[in-house]
Scaffold this motif. Structure first.
Motif, PDB file in Angstrom:
ATOM      1  N   UNK A  38      48.049  30.744  38.280  1.00  0.00           N
ATOM      2  CA  UNK A  38      46.745  31.062  37.703  1.00  0.00           C
ATOM      3  C   UNK A  38      45.767  31.230  38.852  1.00  0.00           C
ATOM      4  N   UNK A  39      44.762  32.056  38.650  1.00  0.00           N
ATOM      5  CA  UNK A  39      43.711  32.243  39.652  1.00  0.00           C
ATOM      6  C   UNK A  39      42.367  31.986  38.997  1.00  0.00           C
ATOM      7  N   UNK A  40      41.514  31.257  39.699  1.00  0.00           N
ATOM      8  CA  UNK A  40      40.184  30.941  39.178  1.00  0.00           C
ATOM      9  C   UNK A  40      39.150  31.266  40.250  1.00  0.00           C
ATOM     10  N   UNK A  41      38.216  32.137  39.913  1.00  0.00           N
ATOM     11  CA  UNK A  41      37.063  32.373  40.789  1.00  0.00           C
ATOM     12  C   UNK A  41      36.002  31.368  40.364  1.00  0.00           C
ATOM     13  N   UNK A  42      36.000  30.213  41.012  1.00  0.00           N
ATOM     14  CA  UNK A  42      35.121  29.121  40.594  1.00  0.00           C
ATOM     15  C   UNK A  42      33.667  29.355  40.965  1.00  0.00           C
ATOM     16  N   UNK A  43      33.435  30.227  41.971  1.00  0.00           N
ATOM     17  CA  UNK A  43      32.063  30.532  42.399  1.00  0.00           C
ATOM     18  C   UNK A  43      31.944  32.051  42.594  1.00  0.00           C
ATOM     19  N   UNK A  44      31.683  32.789  41.516  1.00  0.00           N
ATOM     20  CA  UNK A  44      31.599  34.245  41.642  1.00  0.00           C
ATOM     21  C   UNK A  44      30.568  34.716  42.672  1.00  0.00           C
ATOM     22  N   UNK A  45      29.491  33.947  42.874  1.00  0.00           N
ATOM     23  CA  UNK A  45      28.496  34.341  43.871  1.00  0.00           C
ATOM     24  C   UNK A  45      29.051  34.242  45.289  1.00  0.00           C
ATOM     25  N   UNK A  46      30.214  33.594  45.444  1.00  0.00           N
ATOM     26  CA  UNK A  46      30.862  33.500  46.741  1.00  0.00           C
ATOM     27  C   UNK A  46      31.790  34.658  47.024  1.00  0.00           C
ATOM     28  N   UNK A  47      31.728  35.716  46.203  1.00  0.00           N
ATOM     29  CA  UNK A  47      32.552  36.909  46.368  1.00  0.00           C
ATOM     30  C   UNK A  47      31.648  38.137  46.351  1.00  0.00           C
ATOM     31  N   UNK A  48      31.854  39.028  47.315  1.00  0.00           N
ATOM     32  CA  UNK A  48      31.116  40.293  47.332  1.00  0.00           C
ATOM     33  C   UNK A  48      32.123  41.444  47.341  1.00  0.00           C
ATOM     34  N   UNK A  49      31.992  42.306  46.356  1.00  0.00           N
ATOM     35  CA  UNK A  49      32.801  43.533  46.318  1.00  0.00           C
ATOM     36  C   UNK A  49      32.087  44.589  47.155  1.00  0.00           C
ATOM     37  N   UNK A  50      32.808  45.161  48.112  1.00  0.00           N
ATOM     38  CA  UNK A  50      32.203  46.064  49.082  1.00  0.00           C
ATOM     39  C   UNK A  50      32.743  47.474  48.891  1.00  0.00           C
ATOM     40  N   UNK A  51      31.845  48.449  48.777  1.00  0.00           N
ATOM     41  CA  UNK A  51      32.256  49.851  48.777  1.00  0.00           C
ATOM     42  C   UNK A  51      32.492  50.273  50.221  1.00  0.00           C
ATOM     43  N   UNK A  52      33.691  50.774  50.525  1.00  0.00           N
ATOM     44  CA  UNK A  52      34.031  51.140  51.894  1.00  0.00           C
ATOM     45  C   UNK A  52      33.947  52.636  52.154  1.00  0.00           C
ATOM     46  N   UNK A  53      33.603  53.399  51.128  1.00  0.00           N
ATOM     47  CA  UNK A  53      33.378  54.842  51.276  1.00  0.00           C
ATOM     48  C   UNK A  53      32.117  55.206  50.518  1.00  0.00           C
ATOM     49  N   UNK A  54      31.485  56.283  50.951  1.00  0.00           N
ATOM     50  CA  UNK A  54      30.277  56.726  50.285  1.00  0.00           C
ATOM     51  C   UNK A  54      30.615  57.302  48.919  1.00  0.00           C
ATOM     52  N   UNK A  55      29.769  57.046  47.925  1.00  0.00           N
ATOM     53  CA  UNK A  55      29.975  57.597  46.588  1.00  0.00           C
ATOM     54  C   UNK A  55      29.622  59.079  46.593  1.00  0.00           C
TER      55      UNK A  55
END
Length: 403
Positions: free
Chosen positions: A385-402
């Motif tokens: 099982x996986x638990x993201x216990x602190x979502x604010x501790x994760x940043x999704x990064x766009x690595x290419x321009x939209x």
């Protein structure tokens, strides 16, 4: 066999010595481990435990061989150290053909009943069907010290699950309103956004293709090879689930599909986008112990970027040597499981992977008509099982321009 055990013992001691040196260094300087030291320490201890498990398996095999030899001697058959007969005759209830011991008669049946559970013809048995061959530690393939982590699983917190179903607390908000308060005034309320969620262990598993039994008997390394490949495949599937699982059972709840994670849009390049994501973590109170996850092509772009005006590579000082895999002083792991154009910056303590703590490896001849065809398969599985216990501790990064 003794030489093999001694070699494994030396390897285990080598890695425990490295772990001890890291501990003594930190203690001597009166400080805690750095993030890099913690990763190296965990890797060394996991590697040492892996060698110890192999030692236990070999010692168990030696005991079975000794028992088989002693029993054969009582029956009256002279045998060598592998349990094979030495006289070359058909007496004593055994027949010999093409270097193997064939069992027949009462004495043969008695000997077979004593050794069938663990050995066949003095060799390690893949059977009986459905019987576990060995318990494999959760992280059997940890990278050597001095090298960057190979996978995200090496960098995250891994814990044994308290049960197949359990509760976990997830912090989706942090609103700290502490402030000076005049006498008699109402104190401000801080909001920490805690939410209780139910977590279920889910089975991840696969089976090997059917393989001729005699291949294993003729090649001592084949069983370990198949087992290692399957455990590695299981870990790859787990990493993909930890990153992208949609949370619909039996899928795990992945980091990228967890609500509340932060988002960083693309800036001028990969490295600068990642740097902005680090700032987002620090602003949210996650100041250190980070790990960066990038696809291989995005890591290449970051590693080979040239500083404006100087023409110098930003991430490497010498292109003829492999760089320490860090960006902005933060360890980087590379994963093909990430969607294209996506990276992550994670506080290591914000994501926890739970498991049964053992990968179950079983060998069988009972699938379909395998027994008739003298074929063997392996099944490898565990529950996670996986638990993201602190979502604010994760940043999704766009690595290419939209576009």
């Amino acid at each position: 066999m003794n030489a093999k055990i001694k070699a494994l013992q030396n390897e285990a001691l080598k890695h425990t010595a490295k772990a001890r040196a890291l501990t003594e260094k930190a203690q001597g300087e009166g400080r805690d481990f750095t993030a890099a030291e913690r990763s190296e320490y965990d890797a060394a201890m996991a590697k040492a435990k892996s060698y110890l498990e192999q030692i236990k398996t070999l010692k168990a095999d030696e005991k079975v061989l000794a028992d088989a030899k002693a029993l054969a001697a009582q029956i009256g058959d002279p045998v060598d150290e592998r349990g094979n007969r030495l006289d070359g005759f058909a007496g004593g209830g055994a027949t010999k053909a093409k270097g193997r011991v064939g069992l027949s008669g009462k004495a043969g049946k008695e000997l077979a009943s004593r050794i069938a559970a663990g050995m066949v013809d003095g060799q390690k048995a893949l059977l009986p069907a459905g019987t576990a061959h060995a318990g494999v530690p959760l992280l059997p393939e940890i990278v050597e010290l001095g090298h960057p982590s190979n996978t995200l699983l090496d960098a995250l917190v891994a814990l044994p699950a308290p049960g197949p179903t359990f509760k976990a607390l997830v912090q989706r908000q942090r609103d700290n309103n502490a402030a000076p308060v005049a006498e008699g005034d109402t104190k401000p309320t801080s909001v920490f956004g805690l939410e209780e969620v139910e977590v279920n262990l889910e089975v991840l598993a696969h089976m090997s293709e059917p393989t001729p039994r005699y291949w294993f008997e003729d090649n001592d390394a084949l069983q370990v090879f198949v087992q290692d490949e399957m455990v590695r495949g299981l870990r790859d599937a787990l990493e993909a689930q930890v990153l992208t699982g949609d949370g619909t059972r039996p899928n795990l709840q992945g980091v990228l599909t967890t609500s509340g994670v932060q988002v960083q849009s693309f800036t001028t390049d990969v490295a600068r986008s990642v740097r902005s994501a680090i700032t987002k973590l620090e602003t949210a109170g996650h100041e250190d112990n980070h790990v960066i996850v990038l696809r291989p092509e995005d890591w290449e772009a970051a590693e080979t970027a040239r500083a404006e005006g100087s023409g110098q590579l930003e991430a490497v000082a010498n292109v003829t040597q492999r760089a320490q895999r860090t960006l902005w002083g933060v360890p980087v792991v590379v994963s093909n499981a990430l969607p294209a154009g996506t990276g992550l910056v994670i506080d290591r303590e914000a994501v926890v992977v739970y498991s049964d703590n053992v990968v179950d490896v079983r060998w069988s001849e009972t699938v379909a008509d395998d027994f008739q065809k003298n074929l063997v398969r392996a099944r490898v599985e565990s529950r996670y099982a996986a638990v993201v216990s602190k979502p604010l501790g994760v940043v999704r990064v766009a690595t290419v321009a939209t576009p």
